[in-house]
Design a protein around this motif. Structure first.
Motif, PDB file in Angstrom:
ATOM      1  N   VAL A  62      -3.458  19.427  -0.750  1.00  0.00           N
ATOM      2  CA  VAL A  62      -2.729  18.598  -1.503  1.00  0.00           C
ATOM      3  C   VAL A  62      -4.059  17.187  -0.615  1.00  0.00           C
ATOM      4  N   THR A  63      -4.314  15.890  -0.484  1.00  0.00           N
ATOM      5  CA  THR A  63      -5.181  15.227  -0.618  1.00  0.00           C
ATOM      6  C   THR A  63      -4.988  13.659  -0.699  1.00  0.00           C
ATOM      7  N   PRO A  64      -5.059  12.896   0.315  1.00  0.00           N
ATOM      8  CA  PRO A  64      -4.488  11.044   0.088  1.00  0.00           C
ATOM      9  C   PRO A  64      -5.840  10.707  -0.856  1.00  0.00           C
ATOM     10  N   VAL A  65      -5.700   9.785  -1.891  1.00  0.00           N
ATOM     11  CA  VAL A  65      -6.661   9.248  -2.849  1.00  0.00           C
ATOM     12  C   VAL A  65      -6.390   8.225  -2.587  1.00  0.00           C
ATOM     13  N   GLU A  66      -7.625   7.058  -1.949  1.00  0.00           N
ATOM     14  CA  GLU A  66      -7.213   5.547  -2.278  1.00  0.00           C
ATOM     15  C   GLU A  66      -7.516   5.205  -2.991  1.00  0.00           C
ATOM     16  N   LYS A  67      -8.283   5.164  -4.283  1.00  0.00           N
ATOM     17  CA  LYS A  67      -8.471   4.174  -5.092  1.00  0.00           C
ATOM     18  C   LYS A  67      -8.274   5.158  -6.814  1.00  0.00           C
ATOM     19  N   THR A  68      -7.918   5.029  -7.593  1.00  0.00           N
ATOM     20  CA  THR A  68      -7.460   4.901  -8.826  1.00  0.00           C
ATOM     21  C   THR A  68      -7.588   3.772  -9.778  1.00  0.00           C
ATOM     22  N   VAL A  69      -8.960   3.957 -10.828  1.00  0.00           N
ATOM     23  CA  VAL A  69      -9.389   2.659 -11.947  1.00  0.00           C
ATOM     24  C   VAL A  69      -9.352   3.364 -13.613  1.00  0.00           C
ATOM     25  N   VAL A  73      -3.742  13.660 -10.184  1.00  0.00           N
ATOM     26  CA  VAL A  73      -3.262  12.543  -9.230  1.00  0.00           C
ATOM     27  C   VAL A  73      -1.782  12.148  -9.864  1.00  0.00           C
ATOM     28  N   VAL A  74      -0.801  11.858  -8.700  1.00  0.00           N
ATOM     29  CA  VAL A  74       0.504  11.692  -8.946  1.00  0.00           C
ATOM     30  C   VAL A  74       1.026  10.396  -7.676  1.00  0.00           C
ATOM     31  N   SER A  75       1.888   9.458  -7.531  1.00  0.00           N
ATOM     32  CA  SER A  75       2.645   8.900  -6.686  1.00  0.00           C
ATOM     33  C   SER A  75       2.909  10.034  -5.606  1.00  0.00           C
ATOM     34  N   GLU A  76       2.362   9.791  -3.890  1.00  0.00           N
ATOM     35  CA  GLU A  76       3.231  10.171  -2.771  1.00  0.00           C
ATOM     36  C   GLU A  76       4.557  11.051  -3.277  1.00  0.00           C
ATOM     37  N   GLU A  77       5.869  10.144  -3.810  1.00  0.00           N
ATOM     38  CA  GLU A  77       6.943  10.653  -3.836  1.00  0.00           C
ATOM     39  C   GLU A  77       7.272  12.204  -5.025  1.00  0.00           C
ATOM     40  N   MET A  99       0.731  -1.289  -0.033  1.00  0.00           N
ATOM     41  CA  MET A  99       0.214  -0.413   0.279  1.00  0.00           C
ATOM     42  C   MET A  99       0.735   0.890   0.168  1.00  0.00           C
ATOM     43  N   GLU A 100       1.700   1.256   0.376  1.00  0.00           N
ATOM     44  CA  GLU A 100       2.920   2.341   0.942  1.00  0.00           C
ATOM     45  C   GLU A 100       3.404   2.585  -0.996  1.00  0.00           C
ATOM     46  N   LYS A 101       3.603   1.874  -1.523  1.00  0.00           N
ATOM     47  CA  LYS A 101       4.485   1.689  -2.589  1.00  0.00           C
ATOM     48  C   LYS A 101       3.446   2.997  -3.639  1.00  0.00           C
ATOM     49  N   THR A 102       2.406   2.071  -3.493  1.00  0.00           N
ATOM     50  CA  THR A 102       0.950   2.928  -4.068  1.00  0.00           C
ATOM     51  C   THR A 102       0.260   3.730  -3.862  1.00  0.00           C
ATOM     52  N   MET A 103       0.731   4.865  -2.893  1.00  0.00           N
ATOM     53  CA  MET A 103       0.037   5.984  -2.508  1.00  0.00           C
ATOM     54  C   MET A 103      -0.219   7.225  -3.210  1.00  0.00           C
ATOM     55  N   MET A 104      -0.990   7.623  -3.632  1.00  0.00           N
ATOM     56  CA  MET A 104      -1.516   8.251  -4.304  1.00  0.00           C
ATOM     57  C   MET A 104      -2.440   9.667  -4.005  1.00  0.00           C
ATOM     58  N   GLY A 137      -9.266  -0.773 -16.939  1.00  0.00           N
ATOM     59  CA  GLY A 137      -9.672  -1.721 -15.552  1.00  0.00           C
ATOM     60  C   GLY A 137      -8.218  -1.279 -14.287  1.00  0.00           C
ATOM     61  N   GLU A 138      -7.459  -0.894 -15.039  1.00  0.00           N
ATOM     62  CA  GLU A 138      -6.034  -0.674 -13.903  1.00  0.00           C
ATOM     63  C   GLU A 138      -6.334  -0.652 -13.232  1.00  0.00           C
ATOM     64  N   GLN A 139      -5.396  -0.406 -12.023  1.00  0.00           N
ATOM     65  CA  GLN A 139      -5.813   0.394 -10.733  1.00  0.00           C
ATOM     66  C   GLN A 139      -4.853   1.294 -10.147  1.00  0.00           C
ATOM     67  N   ASP A 140      -4.955   2.539  -9.419  1.00  0.00           N
ATOM     68  CA  ASP A 140      -4.497   2.976  -8.577  1.00  0.00           C
ATOM     69  C   ASP A 140      -2.294   3.341  -9.387  1.00  0.00           C
ATOM     70  N   GLY A 141      -1.446   3.312  -9.341  1.00  0.00           N
ATOM     71  CA  GLY A 141      -0.128   3.418 -10.081  1.00  0.00           C
ATOM     72  C   GLY A 141      -0.341   3.546 -11.105  1.00  0.00           C
TER      73      GLY A 141
END
Length: 127
Positions: free
Chosen positions: A108-115, A79-83, A11-16, A120-124
């Motif tokens: 800046v706000t957290p994004v729980e899910k991206t589709v 929407v970007v990755s946290e880094e 989950m940390e690696k894909t935080m958006m 159907g690809e998700q997150d990152g």
């Protein structure tokens, strides 16, 4: 290691994060170019109106004064990755700054899910 133990790391690696920037309209091209230079190409742009400390201004039209309460602005949503957040903020800030009141804000706000709807690809993978 169990799957449950690996899940938080994954989950940390894909935080958006969602970056919303409200800027002066004439700065849009400069900001887009600055983001493009750091390889940020996807964004949503909306024409908006609002005010902060600037509080609008008075204009003269056909001899009558009237107050313009809401000023035209442009809102960018990215929407970007946290880094990548700090690089995005720096690019937007440097490109949008005039040094005068009304330059805008960045949220800046957290994004729980991206589709991605098409695949159907998700997150990152969906960015």
């Amino acid at each position: 290691m169990s799957t449950a133990a690996q899940a938080p790391e994954a989950m940390e690696k894909t935080m958006m994060k969602k970056i919303e920037a409200v800027i002066k309209p004439f700065k849009l091209d400069d900001v887009r170019e600055a983001l493009s230079e750091i390889e940020i190409t996807g964004m949503t742009v909306t024409e908006v109106k609002g005010f902060g400390r600037q509080k609008g201004h008075t204009e003269l039209y056909r001899g009558a004064e009237y107050v313009v309460d809401f000023l035209p602005k442009v809102k960018l949503e990215i929407v970007v990755s946290e880094e990548r957040v700090d690089a995005c903020i720096e690019a937007i800030t440097n490109a949008a700054r005039t040094g005068k009141i009304g330059d805008g804000k960045i949220f800046v706000t957290p994004v729980e899910k991206t589709v991605r709807i098409r695949t159907g690809e998700q997150d990152g993978d969906a960015i």
